[in-house]
Scaffold this motif. Structure first.
Motif, PDB file in Angstrom:
ATOM      1  N   HIS A   6      40.690  30.873  32.677  1.00 59.92           N
ATOM      2  CA  HIS A   6      39.598  30.852  33.649  1.00 59.92           C
ATOM      3  C   HIS A   6      39.365  29.425  34.134  1.00 59.92           C
ATOM      4  O   HIS A   6      39.229  28.502  33.335  1.00 59.92           O
ATOM      5  N   ASP A  89      36.799  33.181  42.543  1.00 58.11           N
ATOM      6  CA  ASP A  89      37.445  34.036  41.549  1.00 58.11           C
ATOM      7  C   ASP A  89      38.694  34.697  42.101  1.00 58.11           C
ATOM      8  O   ASP A  89      39.691  34.846  41.401  1.00 58.11           O
ATOM      9  N   ARG A  98      37.261  37.226  33.920  1.00 55.57           N
ATOM     10  CA  ARG A  98      35.893  36.716  33.899  1.00 55.57           C
ATOM     11  C   ARG A  98      35.443  36.428  35.324  1.00 55.57           C
ATOM     12  O   ARG A  98      36.263  36.254  36.224  1.00 55.57           O
ATOM     13  N   HIS A  99      34.145  36.349  35.514  1.00 52.44           N
ATOM     14  CA  HIS A  99      33.581  36.057  36.830  1.00 52.44           C
ATOM     15  C   HIS A  99      32.795  34.754  36.763  1.00 52.44           C
ATOM     16  O   HIS A  99      32.152  34.450  35.766  1.00 52.44           O
TER      17      HIS A  99
END
Length: 139
Positions: A6, A89, A98-99
């Motif tokens: 991420h 994202d 994940r955001h």
């Protein structure tokens, strides 16, 4: 399914603000194969080349490649930080699962980037005009 790491938008923006002149944000986002990152990193050797080629030149010209790279880094910090979370994202975290959720630290980094970047741009233009039109009479 293979998950990718991420990428935090606040970290990328902070890297662009603080170390944008050497391309740290580009390497954080794109890895060691990012060509634009290497162009930023080339600013340091370019300063050395200018110092060697023109030892009698004003210090302003010695550091001009790094200054321009830092100004570009500030502009990139603003672009990165102002990108909406869903677009961020989709581009950088498509496989992470994940955001992103931007918070106040990002806003503080953006305000600092705008203040420092605008001040550096104005100072760079003022020094350039001083050197070009007065021969450095004011500094």
């Amino acid at each position: 399914m293979l998950q990718t790491k991420h990428k935090n938008k606040t970290v990328a923006t902070l890297l662009a603000f603080l170390l944008g002149g050497i391309g740290a944000h580009r390497f954080y986002l794109g890895g060691p194969t990012d060509r634009w990152g290497w162009l930023h990193a080339a600013a340091l050797p370019a300063c050395g080349i200018v110092m060697t080629a023109a030892p009698g030149a004003d210090w302003y010209f010695w550091y001009l490649p790094l200054t321009l790279s830092m100004l570009a880094g500030c502009l990139e910090a603003l672009v990165l930080g102002l990108t909406p979370d869903d677009q961020w994202d989709a581009r950088h975290n498509a496989g992470s699962g994940r955001h992103s959720a931007s918070r106040w630290p990002l806003a503080i980094v953006l305000v600092a980037t705008l203040m420092v970047g605008a001040g550096m741009l104005i100072a760079t233009i003022a020094r350039l005009f001083d050197l070009l039109y007065t021969g450095g009479a004011y500094g």
